[in-house]
Write a protein that holds these residues in place. Structure first.
Motif, short mmCIF file in Angstrom:
data_model
loop_
_atom_site.label_atom_id
_atom_site.label_comp_id
_atom_site.label_asym_id
_atom_site.label_seq_id
_atom_site.Cartn_x
_atom_site.Cartn_y
_atom_site.Cartn_z
N GLU A 57 14.62 -0.55 5.54
CA GLU A 57 13.90 0.30 6.48
C GLU A 57 14.85 1.26 7.19
OE1 GLU A 57 10.80 0.64 6.80
OE2 GLU A 57 10.00 -1.08 5.77
N THR A 58 16.07 0.80 7.46
CA THR A 58 17.04 1.68 8.09
C THR A 58 17.38 2.85 7.18
OG1 THR A 58 17.96 -0.16 9.34
CG2 THR A 58 19.33 1.81 9.14
N SER A 59 17.49 2.57 5.88
CA SER A 59 17.78 3.64 4.94
C SER A 59 16.65 4.65 4.88
CB SER A 59 18.04 3.07 3.54
OG SER A 59 16.86 2.48 3.01
N ARG A 60 15.43 4.19 5.15
CA ARG A 60 14.29 5.12 5.15
C ARG A 60 14.36 6.08 6.32
NH1 ARG A 60 9.20 1.99 5.74
NH2 ARG A 60 8.18 3.95 5.26
N ALA A 61 15.17 5.76 7.34
CA ALA A 61 15.27 6.62 8.50
C ALA A 61 16.30 7.72 8.34
CB ALA A 61 15.63 5.77 9.73
N ARG A 62 17.07 7.68 7.26
CA ARG A 62 18.10 8.69 7.05
C ARG A 62 17.55 9.86 6.27
NH1 ARG A 62 22.38 4.12 4.99
NH2 ARG A 62 22.72 3.11 7.01
N LEU A 63 18.26 11.01 6.36
CA LEU A 63 17.87 12.15 5.55
C LEU A 63 18.03 11.79 4.08
CD1 LEU A 63 19.41 15.14 7.52
CD2 LEU A 63 17.03 14.40 7.46
N PRO A 64 16.99 11.98 3.28
CA PRO A 64 16.99 11.49 1.90
C PRO A 64 17.72 12.43 0.95
CG PRO A 64 14.90 12.52 2.39
CD PRO A 64 15.70 12.56 3.66
N LEU A 65 18.17 11.86 -0.18
CA LEU A 65 18.80 12.64 -1.24
C LEU A 65 17.80 13.00 -2.33
CD1 LEU A 65 22.18 10.70 -1.58
CD2 LEU A 65 21.73 12.81 -0.32
N LYS A 66 16.71 12.26 -2.45
CA LYS A 66 15.75 12.55 -3.50
C LYS A 66 15.03 13.87 -3.24
CE LYS A 66 12.60 9.21 -1.34
NZ LYS A 66 11.85 7.96 -1.56
N PRO A 67 14.58 14.56 -4.29
CA PRO A 67 14.11 15.94 -4.13
C PRO A 67 12.73 16.11 -3.51
CG PRO A 67 13.93 15.23 -6.42
CD PRO A 67 14.64 14.13 -5.70
N LEU A 68 11.86 15.10 -3.57
CA LEU A 68 10.47 15.29 -3.15
C LEU A 68 10.34 15.80 -1.71
CD1 LEU A 68 7.47 15.15 -3.75
CD2 LEU A 68 7.53 12.69 -3.18
N PRO A 69 10.97 15.17 -0.72
CA PRO A 69 10.79 15.69 0.66
C PRO A 69 11.34 17.10 0.83
CG PRO A 69 12.50 14.01 0.59
CD PRO A 69 11.81 13.96 -0.73
N TRP A 70 12.38 17.45 0.10
CA TRP A 70 12.93 18.79 0.20
C TRP A 70 12.01 19.81 -0.46
CZ3 TRP A 70 16.72 19.17 3.60
CH2 TRP A 70 17.46 18.02 3.89
N LEU A 71 11.30 19.38 -1.52
CA LEU A 71 10.30 20.24 -2.13
C LEU A 71 9.15 20.51 -1.16
CD1 LEU A 71 9.02 21.74 -4.52
CD2 LEU A 71 8.19 19.53 -5.37
N VAL A 72 8.72 19.47 -0.47
CA VAL A 72 7.67 19.65 0.54
C VAL A 72 8.17 20.55 1.67
CG1 VAL A 72 6.18 18.47 2.20
CG2 VAL A 72 6.60 17.44 -0.03
N GLY A 73 9.45 20.39 2.04
CA GLY A 73 10.03 21.28 3.04
C GLY A 73 10.03 22.73 2.58
N ALA A 74 10.31 22.94 1.29
CA ALA A 74 10.27 24.30 0.74
C ALA A 74 8.85 24.85 0.79
CB ALA A 74 10.80 24.31 -0.69
N MET A 75 7.85 23.99 0.55
CA MET A 75 6.46 24.42 0.66
C MET A 75 6.16 24.87 2.09
SD MET A 75 4.57 21.46 -1.62
CE MET A 75 2.90 22.05 -1.26
N ALA A 76 6.66 24.11 3.08
CA ALA A 76 6.47 24.52 4.47
C ALA A 76 7.13 25.86 4.75
CB ALA A 76 7.03 23.44 5.41
N LEU A 77 8.33 26.04 4.21
CA LEU A 77 9.04 27.31 4.37
C LEU A 77 8.24 28.46 3.80
CD1 LEU A 77 11.66 28.93 5.00
CD2 LEU A 77 12.46 28.28 2.72
#
Length: 406
Positions: free
Chosen positions: A206-226
């Protein structure tokens, strides 16, 4: 095979249209928008008091934006550890006195620090209240994100209107005291009824889930927001100049482009949750994106100001629910604390509004605004291409099930 059992509590959450938790998160968005709205009419007095020229004021406003972007990821990680309710409350308590601080600051260095903190508290609260909205969506089993963003817009409108009136008729000190008191009352009403979501457990996973992730999915969603928010920032900053310089509109007509965009956006954000509950997040995102693309193209190719204004109005209808849905996606990504996904989406998204306008202005200097607005639908086409990810926005219970398996 894993079976999911529907509980009476889930059914109750599904049937209740206006529980106290929904009212509370609406008030959080209202407070945040209200404070930001009160800052807008205060800017001229702030610049005059500190003897800032236009370039110096521009740097000050940039400091506000940097503060927001710095604090958003920090808030996301704290949400994973403390829960969105606690972070929302802490950041709100720190934010409410900001107008008072900015009113009584008398030196440029202290004003810079105050603006950095102001931006940081706005940004941190933004991530936290969006995460809390995601938590309430899960509890209610229905969409509320669009109406939350509508209340932020309403708060901005009320803050700007009240702030402008009080500064003109009563002075900046009275304005700061009244605005702070009103925001404090709204926060006090929300305080005891904010939905208390559970923070991540203190295990290694659970602690690892609180860190900024390396996998691409959340960054892709961030790009969608951008890519959702760059066109919004373009209309905000450049629509009036486009109407004025490229199409010869007078000053009064030039301001109607953004006014029409804002009006249709606000109306559709209040209606957006009902549309999303009816059609689902995927279909709603696709329809909204197509409408936004058509509106932006119409505005870019229109031969006269009237058609440009109508194009921007259509664009507002489309963009209205794109950002709320993308934020719901970010808060429901499987195997990830909601605050972390939202911090990525908000940081990348708001960076588009803060930094893209200068790039757009540089390009428009060489190509004209019509070409720039015609190119913006290409960004929205990327959102359309990945709109299938909106299935996560409709899957609060699915998120919890998947998270348990990760």
């Amino acid at each position: 095979m894993e079976m999911r059992v529907e509980t009476p509590l889930a059914d109750a959450g599904r049937s209740g249209y206006l529980p106290k938790e929904r009212l509370a998160v609406w008030l959080l968005f209202l407070v945040n928008g209200f404070i930001v709205g009160n800052w807008a009419p205060k800017i001229p007095e702030f610049a005059e008091r500190l003897h800032l020229d236009k370039s110096e004021l521009g740097l000050m406003i940039l400091v506000f934006g940097v503060g927001s972007l710095v604090m958003m990821p920090v808030a996301g990680m704290q949400i994973a550890r403390l829960g969105s309710a606690r972070v929302s409350k802490i950041s709100a308590v720190l934010l409410v006195p900001s107008i008072l601080t900015l009113t009584f600051t008398q030196s440029v260095p202290m004003a810079g620090i105050a603006l950095f903190l102001f931006g940081g508290f706005v940004g941190g609260m933004d991530v936290a209240m969006n995460a809390n909205a995601v938590a309430v969506e899960r509890k209610m089993r229905r969409a509320i994100m669009s109406s939350c963003h509508a209340f932020w817009s309403l708060g901005g409108l009320l803050g700007a209107g009240l702030g402008g009136y009080l500064i003109e008729h009563s002075g900046p000190t009275v304005h700061a005291i009244v605005a702070t008191a009103i925001a404090a009352v709204m926060l006090a009403v929300a305080w005891p009824i904010v939905h208390m979501d559970r923070p991540a457990k203190s295990s290694v996973d659970e602690t690892s889930r609180a860190r900024l992730p390396l996998k691409p999915l959340p960054w892709l969603v961030g790009a969608m927001a951008l890519f959702c928010m760059v066109p919004e920032g373009a209309v905000l900053d450049w629509s009036a100049l486009y109407l004025r310089q490229d199409l010869g509109a007078n000053a009064g007509v030039a301001g109607l482009g953004f006014a029409a965009f804002s009006l249709t956006m606000a109306i559709m954000r209040f209606a957006g949750d009902l549309v999303r509950d009816k059609l689902g997040a995927v279909m709603t995102l696709r329809i909204c994106t197509v409408i936004a693309m058509i509106g932006m193209l119409a505005a870019s190719l229109a031969p006269d100001p009237t058609m440009v204004i109508l194009g921007f109005a259509l664009c507002g209808i489309g963009i209205s629910n794109m950002v709320p849905i993308v934020f719901s996606i970010a808060g429901n990504l499987p195997g990830m604390a909601p605050g972390v996904g939202l911090s990525i989406a908000t940081t990348l998204g708001y960076s588009g509004i803060l930094f893209a306008p200068s790039t757009i202005g540089f390009i428009a200097e060489h190509t004209g605004f019509s070409a720039v607005f015609a190119a913006l639908p290409l960004l929205q086409a990327v959102v359309l291409a990945f709109s299938g990810l909106a299935r996560y926005a409709d899957a609060g219970e699915h998120h919890e099930t998947v998270a348990q398996r990760v």
